[in-house]
Design a protein around this motif. Structure first.
Motif, short mmCIF file in Angstrom:
data_model
loop_
_atom_site.label_atom_id
_atom_site.label_comp_id
_atom_site.label_asym_id
_atom_site.label_seq_id
_atom_site.Cartn_x
_atom_site.Cartn_y
_atom_site.Cartn_z
N TRP A 77 0.87 -1.18 0.00
CA TRP A 77 0.00 0.00 0.00
C TRP A 77 0.91 1.22 0.00
N PRO A 78 0.67 2.18 -0.88
CA PRO A 78 1.59 3.32 -0.97
C PRO A 78 1.33 4.39 0.09
N VAL A 97 12.84 -6.16 1.96
CA VAL A 97 11.64 -5.32 2.03
C VAL A 97 11.46 -4.55 0.73
N THR A 98 10.24 -4.56 0.23
CA THR A 98 9.86 -3.74 -0.91
C THR A 98 8.67 -2.89 -0.50
N VAL A 99 8.69 -1.61 -0.83
CA VAL A 99 7.63 -0.69 -0.45
C VAL A 99 7.01 -0.09 -1.70
N HIS A 100 5.69 -0.06 -1.75
CA HIS A 100 4.98 0.59 -2.85
C HIS A 100 4.98 2.10 -2.63
N ARG A 124 8.68 -0.24 -5.43
CA ARG A 124 7.88 -0.46 -6.64
C ARG A 124 6.95 0.73 -6.84
N ILE A 125 6.85 1.17 -8.06
CA ILE A 125 5.92 2.24 -8.38
C ILE A 125 4.52 1.67 -8.46
N GLU A 126 3.63 2.13 -7.58
CA GLU A 126 2.22 1.73 -7.64
C GLU A 126 1.54 2.55 -8.73
N VAL A 159 7.33 -2.14 -11.06
CA VAL A 159 6.02 -1.50 -11.03
C VAL A 159 4.98 -2.50 -10.57
N THR A 160 3.87 -1.99 -10.08
CA THR A 160 2.81 -2.85 -9.59
C THR A 160 1.47 -2.15 -9.75
N GLY A 161 0.41 -2.93 -9.76
CA GLY A 161 -0.94 -2.38 -9.83
C GLY A 161 -1.95 -3.45 -9.47
N TYR A 162 -3.09 -3.00 -8.98
CA TYR A 162 -4.16 -3.91 -8.54
C TYR A 162 -5.31 -3.87 -9.53
N VAL A 163 -5.77 -5.04 -9.92
CA VAL A 163 -6.92 -5.15 -10.80
C VAL A 163 -8.15 -5.38 -9.95
N GLY A 164 -8.97 -4.35 -9.79
CA GLY A 164 -10.16 -4.46 -8.95
C GLY A 164 -11.43 -4.60 -9.77
N LEU A 165 -12.36 -5.39 -9.26
CA LEU A 165 -13.66 -5.56 -9.90
C LEU A 165 -14.65 -4.63 -9.23
N THR A 166 -15.19 -3.71 -9.97
CA THR A 166 -16.05 -2.68 -9.39
C THR A 166 -17.53 -2.98 -9.50
#
Length: 339
Positions: A77-78, A97-100, A124-126, A159-166
């Motif tokens: 979580w950034p 440790v990796t931080v968003h 990681r770039i969120e 890089v990272t990103g979350y695929v959310g279902l809305t």
């Protein structure tokens, strides 16, 4: 009776094995997000089965996972709160440790904290994949990556990103959605590399969309929270069969007026639904809705929670079953960095 949250050991291990196999066959690393189960015992099984590490929301939470042998932690979580940065740097003394991050101020502050504690922190770039909750705009990610690469104490990891279902439409389109969002993240990573910065990891989050993400060349990691236990929402979505869901709530019927029976687990289950399935529907362990006309006051029923995350957070004692009999009790953890 007090509602009891149970975990079926055979189903749990089968889920861990299934999703691990999917990732291995695609040549992609699997990271276990602990938001679904919050249990070091389950995380240990996931890592033993091949997960590269865990994703957490706090440094305090992470320490419990180190105690069961986890050595690779991502803060997924950034956070932009300055008081957190020192805690993340301190954590890097104990494990990888990796931080968003998604904001220049976080890059500056986290870098200063890392230098103060004599550590180097992976970052990681969120990327905002369209939910507009957190994350850098895809077109601005390159500039942020350059800032990370130039900041002492930090190392750009990817890089990272979350695929959310809305909603229901997104849920039905979840595999294609996973592909589209994964391609977006791969494209962002390629632009960062073209600008001269390293970007080794492309991590895609989300369980329902995992098949789409695994289908995209350039994805190096999937980060998923629900895959170990699954839930009634996943079953109704078709992501799994009802009999694959490892978590259930045992409860007693207290009223049969209306379509859905009242139970002593109503408070536990309230709001424990999915964005694509609003309104809690009581689902039996066979996947069929539990209706008031099919039960009587005093009946004991076992139901699948619509969404695993809030149920475990509210009632963190997990009663572990093997072949229907109790074999252990696992304490799930909710540990914020500041109470």
């Amino acid at each position: 009776m007090t509602p009891t949250v149970t975990v079926d050991l055979a189903r749990l291990d089968a889920n861990i094995s299934r999703y691990g196999s999917l990732a291995r066959e695609a040549g992609v690393a699997l990271r276990a997000h602990v938001k679904g189960h919050r249990s070091p015992d389950i995380a240990a099984r996931q890592v033993a089965a091949g997960a590269v590490g865990v994703a957490v929301h706090s440094a305090a939470e992470a320490m419990a996972y180190l105690e069961v042998g986890v050595t690779d932690v991502t803060v997924a979580w950034p956070w932009r709160d300055p008081w957190r940065w020192s805690r993340f740097a301190q954590l890097a003394r104990h494990c990888a440790v990796t931080v968003h991050v998604d904001h220049p101020d976080t890059v500056t502050g986290l870098g200063a904290a890392a230098l103060a504690h004599g550590v180097e922190v992976d970052v990681r770039i969120e990327v905002d994949t369209g939910l507009h909750r957190v994350g850098a705009d895809p077109d601005a990610a390159g500039e942020l990556a350059t800032a990370v690469a130039r900041t002492r104490g930090l190392r750009l990891a990817g890089v990272t990103g979350y695929v959310g279902l809305t909603d229901g439409a997104a849920a039905r389109d979840r595999v294609d959605l996973g592909r589209r969002q994964a391609r977006l993240l791969v494209a962002v990573a390629e632009r960062i590399r073209a600008g001269g910065a390293p970007c080794p990891v492309v991590s895609v989050g989300g369980t329902p969309s995992i098949l789409g993400a695994l289908d995209v060349a350039g994805v190096t990691e999937v980060c998923t929270g629900a895959y170990a236990l699954l839930d009634g929402g996943m079953a109704r979505l078709g992501e799994c069969a009802p009999e694959a869901v490892a978590i259930a709530v045992t409860t007693t019927v207290t009223g049969t007026d209306g379509q859905v029976p009242r139970t002593d687990a109503d408070a536990l289950l309230a709001g424990a639904d999915q964005t694509w399935m609003p309104g809690v529907v009581m689902t039996g362990i066979d996947g069929a809705p539990v209706t008031a006309g099919a039960v009587s006051v005093g009946d004991e029923v076992r139901v699948l929670p619509g969404h695993v995350c809030p149920v475990v957070a509210r009632q963190p004692l997990l009663h572990v079953l093997d072949s229907g009999g109790p074999v252990a009790r696992w304490q799930a953890l909710v540990r914020p960095d500041r109470a």
